[in-house]
Design a protein around this motif. Structure first.
Motif, PDB file in Angstrom:
ATOM      1  N   PHE A   1       0.840  -1.178   0.000  1.00  0.00           N
ATOM      2  CA  PHE A   1       0.000   0.000   0.000  1.00  0.00           C
ATOM      3  C   PHE A   1       0.885   1.240   0.000  1.00  0.00           C
ATOM      4  CE2 PHE A   1      -3.805  -2.408   1.066  1.00  0.00           C
ATOM      5  CZ  PHE A   1      -3.315  -3.480   1.787  1.00  0.00           C
TER       6      PHE A   1
ATOM      7  N   LEU B   1      -4.629   6.889   2.072  1.00  0.00           N
ATOM      8  CA  LEU B   1      -4.308   5.810   1.148  1.00  0.00           C
ATOM      9  C   LEU B   1      -4.346   6.323  -0.279  1.00  0.00           C
ATOM     10  CD1 LEU B   1      -3.789   2.728   0.747  1.00  0.00           C
ATOM     11  CD2 LEU B   1      -6.277   2.494   0.512  1.00  0.00           C
TER      12      LEU B   1
ATOM     13  N   TYR C   1      -1.596   1.830  15.925  1.00  0.00           N
ATOM     14  CA  TYR C   1      -0.245   2.151  15.481  1.00  0.00           C
ATOM     15  C   TYR C   1       0.276   3.359  16.258  1.00  0.00           C
ATOM     16  CZ  TYR C   1      -0.520  -1.020  11.469  1.00  0.00           C
ATOM     17  OH  TYR C   1      -0.609  -2.130  10.672  1.00  0.00           O
TER      18      TYR C   1
ATOM     19  N   THR D   1      -3.426   0.629  -3.757  1.00  0.00           N
ATOM     20  CA  THR D   1      -3.128  -0.730  -3.309  1.00  0.00           C
ATOM     21  C   THR D   1      -2.555  -1.492  -4.483  1.00  0.00           C
ATOM     22  OG1 THR D   1      -5.003  -0.684  -1.780  1.00  0.00           O
ATOM     23  CG2 THR D   1      -4.127  -2.848  -2.375  1.00  0.00           C
TER      24      THR D   1
ATOM     25  N   THR E   1      -7.838  -6.217   2.008  1.00  0.00           N
ATOM     26  CA  THR E   1      -8.376  -4.863   2.022  1.00  0.00           C
ATOM     27  C   THR E   1      -7.473  -3.937   2.822  1.00  0.00           C
ATOM     28  OG1 THR E   1      -9.731  -5.357   3.960  1.00  0.00           O
ATOM     29  CG2 THR E   1     -10.744  -5.685   1.800  1.00  0.00           C
ATOM     30  N   PRO E   2      -7.421  -2.664   2.462  1.00  0.00           N
ATOM     31  CA  PRO E   2      -6.565  -1.730   3.189  1.00  0.00           C
ATOM     32  C   PRO E   2      -7.167  -1.340   4.536  1.00  0.00           C
ATOM     33  CG  PRO E   2      -7.740  -0.589   1.457  1.00  0.00           C
ATOM     34  CD  PRO E   2      -8.064  -2.054   1.293  1.00  0.00           C
ATOM     35  N   LEU E   3      -6.326  -0.826   5.396  1.00  0.00           N
ATOM     36  CA  LEU E   3      -6.770  -0.325   6.692  1.00  0.00           C
ATOM     37  C   LEU E   3      -7.487   1.007   6.523  1.00  0.00           C
ATOM     38  CD1 LEU E   3      -3.528  -1.019   8.752  1.00  0.00           C
ATOM     39  CD2 LEU E   3      -5.723  -2.151   9.079  1.00  0.00           C
TER      40      LEU E   3
ATOM     41  N   GLY F   1      -9.293 -10.405   4.446  1.00  0.00           N
ATOM     42  CA  GLY F   1      -8.875 -10.439   3.059  1.00  0.00           C
ATOM     43  C   GLY F   1      -7.930  -9.320   2.716  1.00  0.00           C
TER      44      GLY F   1
ATOM     45  N   ARG G   1      -9.152  -8.722  17.538  1.00  0.00           N
ATOM     46  CA  ARG G   1     -10.261  -9.150  16.704  1.00  0.00           C
ATOM     47  C   ARG G   1     -11.534  -9.095  17.541  1.00  0.00           C
ATOM     48  NH1 ARG G   1      -8.874 -11.419  11.899  1.00  0.00           N
ATOM     49  NH2 ARG G   1     -10.951 -12.301  11.733  1.00  0.00           N
TER      50      ARG G   1
ATOM     51  N   ARG H   1       2.078  -6.357   3.252  1.00  0.00           N
ATOM     52  CA  ARG H   1       1.354  -7.415   3.958  1.00  0.00           C
ATOM     53  C   ARG H   1       1.574  -8.734   3.228  1.00  0.00           C
ATOM     54  NH1 ARG H   1      -4.757  -5.981   4.980  1.00  0.00           N
ATOM     55  NH2 ARG H   1      -5.031  -6.592   2.821  1.00  0.00           N
TER      56      ARG H   1
ATOM     57  N   TYR I   1     -10.852  -6.578  12.183  1.00  0.00           N
ATOM     58  CA  TYR I   1      -9.462  -6.490  12.626  1.00  0.00           C
ATOM     59  C   TYR I   1      -9.208  -5.047  13.019  1.00  0.00           C
ATOM     60  CZ  TYR I   1      -4.332  -6.482  12.362  1.00  0.00           C
ATOM     61  OH  TYR I   1      -2.992  -6.340  12.636  1.00  0.00           O
TER      62      TYR I   1
ATOM     63  N   TYR J   1       0.803   5.353   0.939  1.00  0.00           N
ATOM     64  CA  TYR J   1       0.084   6.396   1.648  1.00  0.00           C
ATOM     65  C   TYR J   1       0.812   7.720   1.479  1.00  0.00           C
ATOM     66  CZ  TYR J   1      -2.256   2.604   4.227  1.00  0.00           C
ATOM     67  OH  TYR J   1      -2.984   1.487   4.574  1.00  0.00           O
TER      68      TYR J   1
ATOM     69  N   LEU K   1       3.252  -0.933  14.394  1.00  0.00           N
ATOM     70  CA  LEU K   1       2.146  -1.649  15.035  1.00  0.00           C
ATOM     71  C   LEU K   1       2.416  -1.826  16.524  1.00  0.00           C
ATOM     72  CD1 LEU K   1      -0.491  -3.307  14.703  1.00  0.00           C
ATOM     73  CD2 LEU K   1       0.970  -5.316  14.399  1.00  0.00           C
TER      74      LEU K   1
ATOM     75  N   GLU L   1      -3.168 -10.389   8.273  1.00  0.00           N
ATOM     76  CA  GLU L   1      -3.889  -9.149   8.576  1.00  0.00           C
ATOM     77  C   GLU L   1      -2.943  -7.977   8.773  1.00  0.00           C
ATOM     78  OE1 GLU L   1      -7.464 -11.018  11.300  1.00  0.00           O
ATOM     79  OE2 GLU L   1      -5.445 -10.771  12.129  1.00  0.00           O
TER      80      GLU L   1
ATOM     81  N   GLN M   1      -0.299  -5.139   8.638  1.00  0.00           N
ATOM     82  CA  GLN M   1       0.444  -4.310   7.702  1.00  0.00           C
ATOM     83  C   GLN M   1       1.656  -3.747   8.423  1.00  0.00           C
ATOM     84  OE1 GLN M   1      -1.411  -1.188   5.451  1.00  0.00           O
ATOM     85  NE2 GLN M   1      -3.319  -2.317   5.239  1.00  0.00           N
TER      86      GLN M   1
END
Lengths: 115, 112
Positions: free
Chosen positions: A34, A46, B36, A49, B98-100, B96, B51, A97, B32, A36, B46, A102, A104
């Motif tokens: 990603f 963001l 940070y 991706t 997907t971005p944060l 999956g 969860r 990632r 999730y 940013y 991090l 999960e 990053q």
């Protein structure tokens, strides 16, 4: 923990030139990376991706022809700011990632100043 | 529409005190929730993540409390130290690739 590096850490360039920023995952295979952008005292925005071997997916409002992203290998992604202008000056941060993971992990960031 | 709302924007805590930062989310599909820590001029690191099947997670001086019904989660920093002075971001994502989604951040200052 996993390590992500960025190079360069800072760059100063003249308006109209192009700048390439590298993002590397040093000890894991990053199937997704990603990019940013962060302005002073603000949150991370963001930009795009990228999945290894695929074209990047850009967020709304981000010019894909201006911010070229390449993710040619499982450990390297590059962001090229083409024809940079002063308004592109910012702090650019990548994250990476592993597949099905999960977490990053973020790089240290690249400070870009366009004069 | 901001999907993750973070408060306060800034926080000053005495050394040894407890720092509390709160986040609220809107999308119940998030599963999730990481926190940070970011120092000036550095990338985010991090701290701790949780969860929704767990109500609390503790790692050293850092604790996440999670309230699924209220769609809220918070970070507690016990025995806050000057070295904890940084900007803290909460985030959320789906399973999956997907971005944060990040909150706007909280600037914490721990004073002696």
């Amino acid at each position: 923990g996993a390590v992500v590096s960025q190079h360069p850490s800072w760059v100063i360039c003249k308006s109209g030139t192009s700048v390439k920023i590298e993002c590397r995952s040093l000890d894991f295979q990053a199937t997704t990376m990603f990019w940013y952008r962060q302005f002073p005292k603000q949150s991370l925005m963001l930009m795009a991706t990228s999945n290894e071997g695929s074209k990047a997916t850009y967020e709304q409002g981000v010019e894909k022809d201006k911010f070229l992203i390449n993710h040619a290998s499982l450990t390297l992604s590059t962001l090229t700011v083409t024809s940079a202008h002063p308004e592109d000056s910012s702090f650019y941060i990548c994250s990476a990632r592993e597949r099905s993971a999960e977490t990053q992990y973020f790089g240290p960031g690249t400070r870009l100043l366009v004069l | 529409q901001q999907q993750v709302k973070q408060s306060p924007q800034s926080l000053i805590v005495q050394k040894g005190g407890i720092s509390i930062i709160n986040c609220a989310y809107e999308n119940t599909a998030f599963d999730y929730f990481p926190w940070y820590q970011q120092f000036p001029g550095k990338g985010p690191a991090l701290l701790i993540a949780i969860r929704p099947d767990v109500s609390e997670k503790k790692e050293g001086r850092f604790t996440i409390s999670f309230n699924k019904s209220a769609k809220q989660f918070s970070l507690h920093i016990m025995d806050s130290q000057p070295g904890d002075s940084a900007t803290y971001f909460c985030a959320a994502s789906f399973s999956g690739n997907t971005p944060l989604v990040f909150g706007k951040g909280t600037r914490l200052s721990v004073i002696a």
